[in-house]
Design an enzyme around this catalytic site. Sequence first.
Site, PDB file in Angstrom:
ATOM      1  CG  HIS A   1      -1.085   3.840   4.859  1.00 15.32           C
ATOM      2  ND1 HIS A   1      -2.248   3.575   5.434  1.00 15.32           N
ATOM      3  CD2 HIS A   1      -0.544   2.904   4.155  1.00 15.32           C
ATOM      4  CE1 HIS A   1      -2.439   2.148   4.909  1.00 15.32           C
ATOM      5  NE2 HIS A   1      -1.499   1.844   4.201  1.00 15.32           N
TER       6      HIS A   1
ATOM      7  CB  SER B   1      -1.144   0.078   1.177  1.00 17.45           C
ATOM      8  OG  SER B   1      -0.139   0.109   2.329  1.00 17.45           O
TER       9      SER B   1
ATOM     10  CG  ASP C   1      -3.818   5.841   7.374  1.00 15.20           C
ATOM     11  OD1 ASP C   1      -2.505   5.121   7.586  1.00 15.20           O
ATOM     12  OD2 ASP C   1      -4.262   5.114   6.524  1.00 15.20           O
TER      13      ASP C   1
END
Length: 356
Positions: free
Chosen positions: A334, A43, A331
Amino acid sequence: MEKYHQASATLLLQCFPTVLFCFLAAGIAKADAATKLFVFGDSYADTGNWGRSASSWKEPYGITFPGKPAGRFSDGRIFTDYMASFLGIESPIPYTTAMATAQDSRSRHLQYGMNFAYGGTGVFDTFIPAPNMSVQINLFEKTIEEQKVYTKQDLLNSSFALLSIAGNDYLTYANKKGNPQELPGLTQRIIAQLSENLNLIHGLGVSKVAITTLPPIGCLPVVAAANSYRDCNETWNSAAKYHNQQLHQAVESLNNRTSRSNVFGILDTFSALMAEFKKSNGSGSGDNPLKPCCIGVSSDHSCGDVDEKGGNGGAKKYVVCNNPSLSMFWDMLHPAQNGWQAVYQTLKPSLHEMMI
């Protein structure tokens, strides 16, 4: 899928980093128009391969760029976008988008390469159905050998690959309560597979292949939250340091076995992020670099969560800071766009060196 994004422990499996290349800097020769970027990993590199059920496609993700959710696990640009800008091209199209695009309209997007990265993926199987690194490389090979989207001649001397991977493998091991004494053995298996993967990508015609180190995973908000974001967990960071040491040795060995120098490179995201944390702590601004901008209103909620009654229109179960442009993390896992931009500034000399 939504459960995965809501539970902090499982959320750990989405990311790691690890992280992509950046703005075209003064003094670098203009990239050839045919330059292509191929992205593999998790991600930290994914720009939209997950379906719309993922948190990366829900508000408030994407509020900084492009102004709405667009599949990135951040408020804005991620490392992939900066790497593409460094090469003077647009961000490469996500694989799933490319496959869903009509064949007669693919060419413009495909000229910049392709992004195979999925949030949650690992070197080995970590989160099903996210394809592991080997599967991602197999998909890339099919675009060359079977689908004829690219040819090796297209790639020679004009292509770059970025790998951002491995954190999810360690976190899967931790979640399964693996024996800490066996962790070095896991590292050796991961590094051996990564060496094979790097070599495979170069063997398919990609002229330059870069891989990120593991970031300081002990500094991630989901870990630092245990002590109110005051400092990093050194046990986690020590594991990352050992992995990175072994990775450096493996990449050096690969370069020693190639006929051309500097084919394989390392982007040290660990050191880049640690430098930013120290800089922020010493700035006296009062901003906590380990605290994320977007956070759930309780331990049961995550950034992007809403009540059960109404999708994006339901009551928000998260809060967003007043100024994301000052945050290192978006968050619990990330980096924010600001964090990625800071990493790029630190890694710029490494990117210059790779161009030689």
